[in-house]
Design an enzyme around this catalytic site. Structure first.
Site, mmCIF file in Angstrom:
data_model
loop_
_atom_site.group_PDB
_atom_site.id
_atom_site.type_symbol
_atom_site.label_atom_id
_atom_site.label_comp_id
_atom_site.label_asym_id
_atom_site.label_seq_id
_atom_site.Cartn_x
_atom_site.Cartn_y
_atom_site.Cartn_z
ATOM 1 N N ASN A 1 16.322 8.054 -2.240
ATOM 2 C CA ASN A 1 15.717 8.003 -3.575
ATOM 3 C C ASN A 1 15.428 6.600 -4.080
ATOM 4 O O ASN A 1 14.464 6.387 -4.826
ATOM 5 C CB ASN A 1 16.640 8.698 -4.590
ATOM 6 C CG ASN A 1 16.836 10.173 -4.304
ATOM 7 O OD1 ASN A 1 15.933 10.838 -3.791
ATOM 8 N ND2 ASN A 1 18.015 10.686 -4.602
ATOM 9 N N ASP B 1 19.648 21.652 -9.989
ATOM 10 C CA ASP B 1 20.434 21.486 -11.209
ATOM 11 C C ASP B 1 20.080 20.240 -12.009
ATOM 12 O O ASP B 1 20.802 19.846 -12.920
ATOM 13 C CB ASP B 1 21.928 21.455 -10.873
ATOM 14 C CG ASP B 1 22.307 20.281 -9.967
ATOM 15 O OD1 ASP B 1 21.395 19.524 -9.545
ATOM 16 O OD2 ASP B 1 23.503 20.110 -9.686
ATOM 17 N N HIS C 1 14.193 16.941 -3.656
ATOM 18 C CA HIS C 1 15.409 16.140 -3.541
ATOM 19 C C HIS C 1 16.502 16.625 -4.495
ATOM 20 O O HIS C 1 17.681 16.453 -4.223
ATOM 21 C CB HIS C 1 15.096 14.670 -3.799
ATOM 22 C CG HIS C 1 14.437 13.991 -2.631
ATOM 23 N ND1 HIS C 1 14.550 12.638 -2.388
ATOM 24 C CD2 HIS C 1 13.671 14.478 -1.630
ATOM 25 C CE1 HIS C 1 13.881 12.328 -1.286
ATOM 26 N NE2 HIS C 1 13.329 13.439 -0.820
ATOM 27 N N HIS D 1 3.623 17.249 2.403
ATOM 28 C CA HIS D 1 3.142 15.915 2.770
ATOM 29 C C HIS D 1 1.626 15.879 2.938
ATOM 30 O O HIS D 1 1.082 14.873 3.402
ATOM 31 C CB HIS D 1 3.834 15.433 4.045
ATOM 32 C CG HIS D 1 5.234 14.982 3.814
ATOM 33 N ND1 HIS D 1 6.042 14.471 4.811
ATOM 34 C CD2 HIS D 1 5.992 14.958 2.687
ATOM 35 C CE1 HIS D 1 7.227 14.165 4.312
ATOM 36 N NE2 HIS D 1 7.219 14.458 3.027
ATOM 37 N N THR D 2 0.955 16.929 2.535
ATOM 38 C CA THR D 2 -0.498 16.889 2.468
ATOM 39 C C THR D 2 -0.953 16.106 1.244
ATOM 40 O O THR D 2 -2.137 15.818 1.080
ATOM 41 C CB THR D 2 -1.092 18.312 2.432
ATOM 42 O OG1 THR D 2 -2.510 18.225 2.568
ATOM 43 C CG2 THR D 2 -0.755 19.039 1.151
ATOM 44 N N ARG E 1 8.305 16.091 -4.957
ATOM 45 C CA ARG E 1 9.368 15.460 -4.170
ATOM 46 C C ARG E 1 10.673 15.394 -4.963
ATOM 47 O O ARG E 1 11.758 15.614 -4.412
ATOM 48 C CB ARG E 1 8.932 14.056 -3.754
ATOM 49 C CG ARG E 1 9.912 13.335 -2.825
ATOM 50 C CD ARG E 1 9.263 12.093 -2.246
ATOM 51 N NE ARG E 1 10.143 11.401 -1.314
ATOM 52 C CZ ARG E 1 10.899 10.361 -1.638
ATOM 53 N NH1 ARG E 1 10.889 9.888 -2.883
ATOM 54 N NH2 ARG E 1 11.674 9.784 -0.730
ATOM 55 N N GLY F 1 22.210 21.975 -5.311
ATOM 56 C CA GLY F 1 21.315 23.012 -5.796
ATOM 57 C C GLY F 1 20.367 22.461 -6.842
ATOM 58 O O GLY F 1 20.413 21.288 -7.208
ATOM 59 N N VAL G 1 20.565 18.741 -3.211
ATOM 60 C CA VAL G 1 21.860 18.160 -3.583
ATOM 61 C C VAL G 1 22.454 18.960 -4.739
ATOM 62 O O VAL G 1 21.929 18.944 -5.850
ATOM 63 C CB VAL G 1 21.709 16.681 -3.993
ATOM 64 C CG1 VAL G 1 23.068 16.084 -4.354
ATOM 65 C CG2 VAL G 1 21.064 15.876 -2.873
#
Length: 321
Positions: free
Chosen positions: A97, A77, A69, A196-197, A65, A75, A73
């Site tokens: 977040n 980085d 995330h 989400h498994t 995750r 890329g 945002v």
């Protein structure tokens, strides 16, 4: 007047330049980027992730995750890893977040080990990409070749984190648009949602679904209501996949077909819309899901990377140098 050959050669050269500009960062990533400068980096990351997942299976989902995330945002980085300071605003307190993004200490521990082996060489962005892959594999999921060579951002964007990362309350059209904005197709979106498994969600993110929605199995809703009251208990957790919550498989899609998606955004993938047929395919064909997931996660990992001399190699993943 220029000859036909001269014009043809010019157009061919121009085409190559345009192509390179269009894929400016992606073309520079390579799975062998550290083969001479830090040949053991993948082993170091894998061993550290094995330790972390053995201690807490959920950590595999948490690191995946973080990677998602991060890439959405600015890329891929490592901007999500930056702490707020008196003079710097990071992304950790963005709505998607805050109180939910986790695993930062695992990345810190990996970075420390990598620095001991090859200092000032491997970016936090690449460590996160490798750790995300290894977490999936350790939970029984498919593997993929991680392209490497990303560098770390010196900036972050709280605003982008609040507007470009999908929310659990998003409808299908919004989800498709948010992924399209990152160069990912609706198929990519549905495959990546299969992450989400594994993992868990907080009550505050699924309360409205289990009390207010009709496209939900009533027994499933009642089960979740037992640990998620109408008020209070916001941080109470429930598995995103009720069948095999710590096994990376295709059970997530099987849940959607019987209306047992935990989040509103999950069930939107199977709600009489454009992704229903694909969800049915994945629910009955784990190989198809694995193939599409790995292809999509590689594409996601190639979103606008910093390469070459852009950005930096952070010494501490939480702070710019």
């Amino acid at each position: 007047m220029a000859s036909v050959d001269t014009i043809t050669n010019f157009l061919a050269t121009l085409s190559v330049i345009v192509t390179l500009l269009a894929f400016h960062g992606r073309a520079q990533l390579s799975p062998t980027f550290y083969s001479s400068t830090c040949p053991n980096v993948q082993t170091i990351v894998r061993d550290a992730m094995e330790e972390a997942v053995e201690k807490e299976a959920r950590m595999g989902a948490s690191i995946l995750r973080l990677f998602f995330h991060d890439c959405f945002v600015q890329g891929c980085d490592a901007s999500i890893l930056l702490d707020d300071t008196a003079t710097f605003t990071g992304e950790k307190n963005a709505i998607p977040n805050k109180n939910s993004a986790r695993g930062f200490e695992v990345i810190d521990a990996i970075k420390t080990k990598v620095e001991a082996a090859c200092s000032n060489t491997v970016s936090c962005a690449d460590i996160l990409a490798l750790a995300a892959r290894d977490g999936v594999v350790l939970l029984g999921g498919p593997t993929w070749t991680v392209e490497l060579g990303r560098r770390d951002s010196r900036t972050a964007s709280l605003t982008a984190a609040n507007t470009q990362i999908p929310f659990p309350s998003d409808n299908l059209s919004t989800l498709i648009s948010l992924f399209a904005a990152k160069g990912l197709s609706a198929r990519d979106m549905t495959a990546l949602s299969g992450s989400h498994t594994i993992g868990q969600a907080r009550c505050t993110n699924f309360r409205a679904r289990i009390y207010n929605e009709t496209n939900i199995d009533p027994n499933f809703a009642a089960l979740r209501q037992a640990n998620c009251p109408t008020s209070g208990g916001d941080n109470n957790l429930a598995p995103l996949d009720i069948q095999t919550p710590t096994q990376f498989d295709n059970a997530y899609y099987q849940n959607l077909v019987v209306r047992r998606g935990l989040l509103h955004s999950d069930q939107q993938l199977f709600n009489g819309g454009s992704q229903d047929a694909l969800v049915k395919t994945y629910s009955g064909n784990s190989e198809a899901f694995s193939s599409d997931f790995t292809a999509a996660v590689v594409r996601m990992g190639s979103i606008d990377p910093l390469t070459g001399t852009a950005g930096e190699i952070r010494k501490n993943c939480r702070l710019v140098n």
